[in-house]
Scaffold this motif. Sequence first.
Motif, PDB file in Angstrom:
ATOM      1  N   LEU A   1      -8.504  -7.984  -5.948  1.00 55.66           N
ATOM      2  CA  LEU A   1      -8.344  -7.197  -4.822  1.00 55.66           C
ATOM      3  C   LEU A   1      -7.448  -8.108  -3.936  1.00 55.66           C
ATOM      4  O   LEU A   1      -7.795  -9.228  -3.367  1.00 55.66           O
ATOM      5  N   LEU A   2      -6.345  -7.375  -3.657  1.00 54.50           N
ATOM      6  CA  LEU A   2      -5.459  -8.035  -2.304  1.00 54.50           C
ATOM      7  C   LEU A   2      -5.486  -7.193  -0.973  1.00 54.50           C
ATOM      8  O   LEU A   2      -5.172  -5.815  -0.961  1.00 54.50           O
ATOM      9  N   LEU A   3      -5.823  -7.765  -0.249  1.00 55.44           N
ATOM     10  CA  LEU A   3      -6.428  -7.371   1.147  1.00 55.44           C
ATOM     11  C   LEU A   3      -5.525  -7.386   2.295  1.00 55.44           C
ATOM     12  O   LEU A   3      -5.541  -8.423   3.235  1.00 55.44           O
ATOM     13  N   PRO A   4      -4.205  -6.687   2.343  1.00 58.46           N
ATOM     14  CA  PRO A   4      -3.380  -6.995   3.531  1.00 58.46           C
ATOM     15  C   PRO A   4      -3.858  -6.635   4.963  1.00 58.46           C
ATOM     16  O   PRO A   4      -4.340  -5.444   5.012  1.00 58.46           O
ATOM     17  N   VAL A   5      -3.468  -7.371   5.707  1.00 58.12           N
ATOM     18  CA  VAL A   5      -3.863  -7.052   7.342  1.00 58.12           C
ATOM     19  C   VAL A   5      -2.905  -7.576   8.228  1.00 58.12           C
ATOM     20  O   VAL A   5      -2.139  -8.433   7.782  1.00 58.12           O
TER      21      VAL A   5
ATOM     22  N   ILE B   1      -4.666 -11.177   2.828  1.00 61.32           N
ATOM     23  CA  ILE B   1      -3.317 -11.600   2.902  1.00 61.32           C
ATOM     24  C   ILE B   1      -2.849 -11.145   4.507  1.00 61.32           C
ATOM     25  O   ILE B   1      -2.912  -9.700   4.861  1.00 61.32           O
ATOM     26  N   LEU B   2      -2.763 -12.165   5.223  1.00 58.51           N
ATOM     27  CA  LEU B   2      -2.217 -11.921   6.770  1.00 58.51           C
ATOM     28  C   LEU B   2      -0.825 -12.038   6.860  1.00 58.51           C
ATOM     29  O   LEU B   2      -0.086 -12.915   6.365  1.00 58.51           O
ATOM     30  N   ILE B   3      -0.387 -10.945   7.395  1.00 57.21           N
ATOM     31  CA  ILE B   3       0.961 -10.511   7.635  1.00 57.21           C
ATOM     32  C   ILE B   3       1.187 -11.057   9.110  1.00 57.21           C
ATOM     33  O   ILE B   3       0.566 -10.255   9.996  1.00 57.21           O
ATOM     34  N   HIS B   4       1.964 -11.952   9.412  1.00 56.12           N
ATOM     35  CA  HIS B   4       2.284 -12.577  10.809  1.00 56.12           C
ATOM     36  C   HIS B   4       3.436 -11.775  11.396  1.00 56.12           C
ATOM     37  O   HIS B   4       4.539 -11.567  10.692  1.00 56.12           O
ATOM     38  N   PRO B   5       3.816 -11.771  12.744  1.00 58.80           N
ATOM     39  CA  PRO B   5       4.672 -11.132  13.247  1.00 58.80           C
ATOM     40  C   PRO B   5       5.927 -11.974  13.300  1.00 58.80           C
ATOM     41  O   PRO B   5       7.294 -11.378  13.560  1.00 58.80           O
TER      42      PRO B   5
END
Length: 570
Positions: free
Chosen positions: A224-228, A254-258
């Motif tokens: 499971l890949l859980l992007p936020v 998976i933390l998506i940074h600005p």
Amino acid sequence: MLLPADVDNLLCRSAEFAALDPLAREAIRRRLVWLSLPGGSTLFTSGEISDGLYVVRSGCLASLTDQGGTDYLIPAGGIVGGVGQITGDPRRRTVRAVRDTELLWLPSRHFTEVAGHHGAIMLATAQGAIRQLRDTSTDRRTGQPRTFAVLAHDRGVPARTLATRLVQALSRHGRAALIGPEHGAGRSGAWFAEREAELDYTVYLDTEGEGVWRARCIRQADSLLLPVLAAQQATPWQGMAPDHPDDRRPHHLILIHPGHDVLQGAAARWLMWLPPGARQHHVRSGADVDRIARLVSGHGRGLVLAGGGARGMAHLGALRAFSEAGLAFDAVGGTSIGAIVAAGVAMGWPVERMADTMCAGFVSGRPLSDWTLPLVALTRGRRATRMLRRTFGAVSIEDLPIPFFCVSTNLSGAGKAVHRSGPLWQWLRASSAIPGVLPPVTHDGGVFVDGALVDNLPTDVMRADDIGHITAVDIRAGTSLTASLDETASPHPLRVWFQGRRGIVRPSLVSTLVRAAMVNAEVASAERRALADLLLTPPLEHVGMLDWNGWQAAVDAGYAHTARVLKRGA
């Protein structure tokens, strides 16, 4: 029972039955029973009487250890239960469905019947069982995840862009495709099984957060890949229960940074909603997604750096040679001085900055010079602590751009401690706390000292993370301590001084403590060195373990040795 149309192809592809003649395969096919096992359900438990063998048509099974962890995976096309058919012994392992799995069962009575008419089946099953035992005992990567569910936390997450880039990266390692609701909604289980059979990697995508399609994605996924969005407030995922006790699948946050910087503290906030053992990944650019694809599919490159005092400066030379050769690493880890250098790699620092930092901290800073009355240790540990805090600041391990771990020794009964979260400086301090020289680090009732006591080259930790290729730089203790006279008690200090003036050698207190800290770990070092796909052992006999003034000689030796090995292997 009517069997799926792809059974013949499945038997032809299986390692056990592919070499059988058509009549033997037909005899097996007519006796197979089609079963469906929901994700998290147990197929059989250790100690049960063997009732037959099972062919995985679709989905994935996990063979569990006695402690309940995953020993190895059995993907589609794999066979489980062959050993019991040959030996008649009870089941050796508990086997559970990682996700919704379809099986073809050959009951024991039918196996015996078919084997009586086609003796080659018994041989083929025995060969397959031996092959499985061999592969799973020598390579813990058997059965890597092949299907992934990208489950957006909410509609604001750019999950489709992420999933598309992920598929592109996986395509470098095999056939890969993206299946979203526009492709798979309303399809039968057979349709998904056929798609997965055609592909090496299948990525399921849900961007809505709940409903039938999300449930389908969860059921189909090995991982499971859980992007936020890292900056958002952390809340649970909709439509799923990631803390379900039977869900042992890998969970990847998976933390998506600005921007190009990692938001400090975001990983810890989101990990609170995931089960223990979930791993975090930071996305700031497309290159980060490529790294995630390698890590989750078992193709990541890992770097392990050993402890060894001043000799550990050789790691800097090795890193310079890696950089010149264009080699980069997806995960890093180490022990003691190796952990400190690896932390710089995980921070994304260039080699030049790391060299300046290490020289300032260990050569000019002299972290072992704050001597004190040795009630706990020879030094107070304040200089070492201040140096690490100044170097790494308030960064937490889980906020490092590249996955990192370090090893210490827990003297409170737990033995080896692997640190993947918490203040980076604190656990680097623990990993390098030579007993008797530096005071131990105490935390939550535990007493932590140098990891070299139990694991000076933690390739075993990296291998357990399913890293595809491991590079290790081993800094051995080298020559043993020697003395030029026989004695069982120390003479008067003045006599020691005069003897030293005449060249009589006896080991110093600090050297004895440092050397003693590494002896125990060397017993298992050969096995851990064997786990490395590329092992580098720079010649460092000319550099003492506490000779920080000889740091440049260690750097040069590490560079020359690494460059020579890489050139030879090119």
